[in-house]
Design a protein around this motif. Structure first.
Motif, mmCIF file in Angstrom:
data_model
loop_
_atom_site.group_PDB
_atom_site.id
_atom_site.type_symbol
_atom_site.label_atom_id
_atom_site.label_comp_id
_atom_site.label_asym_id
_atom_site.label_seq_id
_atom_site.Cartn_x
_atom_site.Cartn_y
_atom_site.Cartn_z
ATOM 1 N N GLU A 45 11.302 -5.343 -2.806
ATOM 2 C CA GLU A 45 10.721 -6.521 -2.165
ATOM 3 C C GLU A 45 11.185 -7.811 -2.847
ATOM 4 O O GLU A 45 10.599 -8.871 -2.635
ATOM 5 N N GLU A 77 -2.051 -11.094 -5.058
ATOM 6 C CA GLU A 77 -2.150 -11.000 -3.604
ATOM 7 C C GLU A 77 -0.861 -10.436 -2.999
ATOM 8 O O GLU A 77 -0.896 -9.655 -2.037
ATOM 9 N N GLN A 78 0.279 -10.838 -3.552
ATOM 10 C CA GLN A 78 1.549 -10.305 -3.062
ATOM 11 C C GLN A 78 1.694 -8.826 -3.381
ATOM 12 O O GLN A 78 2.239 -8.055 -2.585
ATOM 13 N N ARG A 80 -0.746 -6.738 -3.529
ATOM 14 C CA ARG A 80 -1.608 -6.034 -2.577
ATOM 15 C C ARG A 80 -0.949 -5.925 -1.205
ATOM 16 O O ARG A 80 -1.153 -4.937 -0.478
ATOM 17 N N GLN A 81 -0.138 -6.919 -0.840
ATOM 18 C CA GLN A 81 0.578 -6.844 0.433
ATOM 19 C C GLN A 81 1.656 -5.767 0.410
ATOM 20 O O GLN A 81 1.949 -5.139 1.430
ATOM 21 N N VAL A 82 2.224 -5.529 -0.777
ATOM 22 C CA VAL A 82 3.276 -4.521 -0.902
ATOM 23 C C VAL A 82 2.694 -3.112 -0.891
ATOM 24 O O VAL A 82 3.277 -2.187 -0.305
ATOM 25 N N ARG A 84 -0.477 -0.612 -0.008
ATOM 26 C CA ARG A 84 -1.752 -0.415 0.686
ATOM 27 C C ARG A 84 -2.783 0.210 -0.233
ATOM 28 O O ARG A 84 -3.985 -0.015 -0.077
#
Length: 440
Positions: A45, A77-78, A80-82, A84
Motif C-alpha cells: 500500500e 486510521e490508515q 485500519r483501512q488496510v 479489516r
C-alpha cells in the motif's frame, strides 16, 4: 549477532548506520508469519514498514521474540483501512492492533519530536510527564523518541537492512543498557522506564550505563504518578518472566520496591529473623522454577507472596489484642489490600483468590475431625498448601504442619482417619477393648 562493523566511518548527526542483509543475522524465517503479512501488506500500500523494538533486539541476540512490533508512516486510521482485522486502542498513545486468531501484531505510527511545552493537543506534557503523545513524524524522529538504544533498531522489509539511529548495535555488542537522551528527562517523561530498565537488565544480563543508572536511586517517587492499573501490568512483566528473584533484588537495590510496596518494604527493613526476605525470595524462586518448567502461575499467588509479611504482622497484632484468629486474618487482609490498592490495582479476579490463600492459613492448623476433609476440597486449598510449604521452608511456619498436610493428601482413607482422630479418643480405645475381654 555478527561482529562486522559496517559503515565504520564517522556518522553525521541524524545519519543512520545501515547494515545490509548479508552483514546481520536476522532471517525472515525467524519472524512470525503474521508479522510478515503486516509488513508486506503495508509495503504493497506504499507505506514504510519496519520491524522494531524488542523483536529486532532479540533476533540479533539469537533469542526467540515473544512479540513482533511494527513501525510505519501510516496513521492508525490508515492502518485500519488496510486491515479489516484491525482495531485501534489507546488514548495516550494511539496504536493499531492487527489480529490473526490469537496472534496480535502491534502497529505504531512514527512519533514526531514536537515541542516539550505541552501546548500541542497531539502531544501534552505536564510537569515533565507525557500524558498524551500522538504527534506523528519521521522514522528519524521516531527512533530518538524511543527509550533505550537497543530498542531503537529497525528492520526494513523493503531491503531487509538494519537501521540504527541511536548507537543501539554498539550497546548490544557491549551488553549495555543506555537511555536515548537525558536520562532524568526521559524518566520524568515516563517513570515506568525505570521498571523497564530493571526488567531489561535482568532479562538480558546487561549492565546499566552509569548515567542511565544514577537517577534510579533518586526518582522512584515518580512511580506514584503512574496509573495503578498500568503498574500492575508492568510488574507482571517483571515477576512473571522467569527472573523474579533478580528483579526483586534490583528493585530493592535502587529503592524502587518501597515506592511500589511500602508496607512490605517497612517489614523487610526490620527483618524478623530474616523470615520476610527469605520467604519472598523462596516464593519468587518457586515462581521462576515453575515458569522454567512451563507450569502455570497466577498473579494471585505472586501478590500473596509480596504482601504476606504486612498481613502476617497485622494479623498477629490483632490476635494479641484479643481478636479471634479467623476474624483477625480477615481484617488484616482487608486493611493491607486497601492500603495497596491506590498504588497497584490488583483486579478482583486475583485479589479475591489472594485473600483466600491468606484466610486459609489459620484453618490449615485445624487437623481434627472432619475439618481437613472439608478443607481439602476448597478451591484454593492447593494454593494455600503451597503457600504453607513456602512459609515452613522460610522458617516462619511449623515444618511438621506442612509435612502433615503433605502426608494427608497422599494417605489412604484408613490412614486419613487415624491422622484426624483426636488424641483423647485414641487413648480410650485400648481401655474399652480390655474391659470387654475381661467381661467375656
Amino acid at each position: 549477532m555478527q561482529d562486522s562493523e559496517p559503515n565504520s566511518a564517522p556518522l553525521r548527526p541524524g545519519q543512520p548506520r545501515v547494515v545490509p542483509r548479508p552483514q546481520h543475522n536476522i532471517s525472515r524465517a525467524n519472524i512470525s508469519e503474521s508479522a510478515l503479512r503486516v509488513l508486506y501488506r503495508l509495503r504493497q500500500e506504499n507505506f514504510q514498514a519496519h520491524l522494531v523494538g524488542g523483536g529486532v533486539r532479540d533476533l540479533l541476540l539469537g533469542h526467540e521474540p515473544k512479540d513482533f512490533d511494527v513501525a510505519t508512516d501510516a496513521t492508525p486510521e490508515q492502518v485500519r483501512q488496510v486491515f479489516r482485522n484491525c482495531r485501534l486502542i489507546g488514548r495516550r498513545f494511539r496504536l493499531a492492533h492487527v489480529q490473526f486468531g490469537r496472534d496480535i501484531i502491534e502497529v505504531a505510527t512514527f512519533r514526531g519530536s514536537g515541542s516539550d511545552d505541552g501546548e500541542s493537543p497531539e502531544r501534552q506534557v505536564r510537569d515533565g510527564l507525557i500524558v498524551r503523545d500522538n504527534l506523528y513524524g519521521t522514522i528519524e524522529e521516531d527512533a530518538l523518541r524511543r527509550d533505550f538504544t537497543i530498542n531503537a533498531l529497525y528492520y526494513d522489509i523493503a531491503d531487509l537492512a538494519l537501521i540504527d539511529y541511536a548507537g543501539g548495535l554498539e550497546d548490544l555488542r557491549a551488553g549495555r543498557l543506555r537511555l536515548i537522551g537525558d536520562p532524568v528527562k526521559r524518566y520524568r517523561e515516563d517513570p515506568v522506564r525505570m521498571l523497564r530498565a530493571v526488567r531489561f537488565a535482568c532479562k538480558l544480563g546487561f549492565t546499566i550505563e552509569p548515567e542511565t543508572e544514577r537517577p534510579l536511586f533518586e526518582l522512584g517517587h515518580l512511580l506514584r504518578d503512574i496509573p495503578a492499573a498500568r503498574l500492575f501490568d508492568e510488574l507482571l512483566k517483571l515477576f512473571h518472566s522467569g527472573y523474579g528473584v533478580a528483579a526483586f533484588e534490583k528493585l530493592r537495590h535502587y529503592g524502587l520496591f518501597g515506592h511500589l510496596f511500602p508496607a512490605t518494604e517497612a517489614c523487610l527493613a526490620q527483618e524478623d529473623h530474616a523470615f520476610p526476605i527469605t520467604f519472598v525470595n523462596r516464593g519468587l524462586a518457586n515462581t521462576d522454577k515453575r515458569l522454567a518448567e512451563d507450569k502455570p502461575v497466577t498473579p494471585a499467588f505472586l501478590y500473596a507472596i509480596l504482601l504476606w509479611e504486612p498481613v502476617r504482622r497485622r494479623w498477629e497484632a490483632l490476635v494479641a489484642q484479643g481478636m479471634a484468629t479467623t476474624e483477625a486474618i480477615l481484617l488484616a487482609s482487608a486493611e493491607i489490600r486497601a492500603g495497596q490498592r491506590p498504588l497497584i490495582a490488583i483486579p478482583k479476579r486475583f485479589s479475591l483468590p489472594m485473600h483466600e490463600i491468606w484466610a486459609l492459613q489459620p484453618r490449615l492448623e485445624q487437623r481434627d475431625g472432619k475439618r481437613p476433609y472439608r478443607l481439602i476440597t476448597h478451591p484454593r486449598f492447593r494454593a494455600a498448601y503451597d503457600f504453607l510449604v513456602l512459609r515452613a521452608e522460610a522458617g516462619e511456619a511449623d515444618p511438621e504442619l506442612a509435612d502433615w498436610w503433605t502426608r494427608f493428601q497422599e494417605a489412604s482413607s484408613q490412614e486419613r482417619a487415624r491422622m484426624t482422630d483426636p488424641s483423647p479418643r485414641r487413648k480410650r480405645r485400648p481401655r474399652r477393648q480390655k474391659r470387654s475381654e475381661s467381661s467375656a
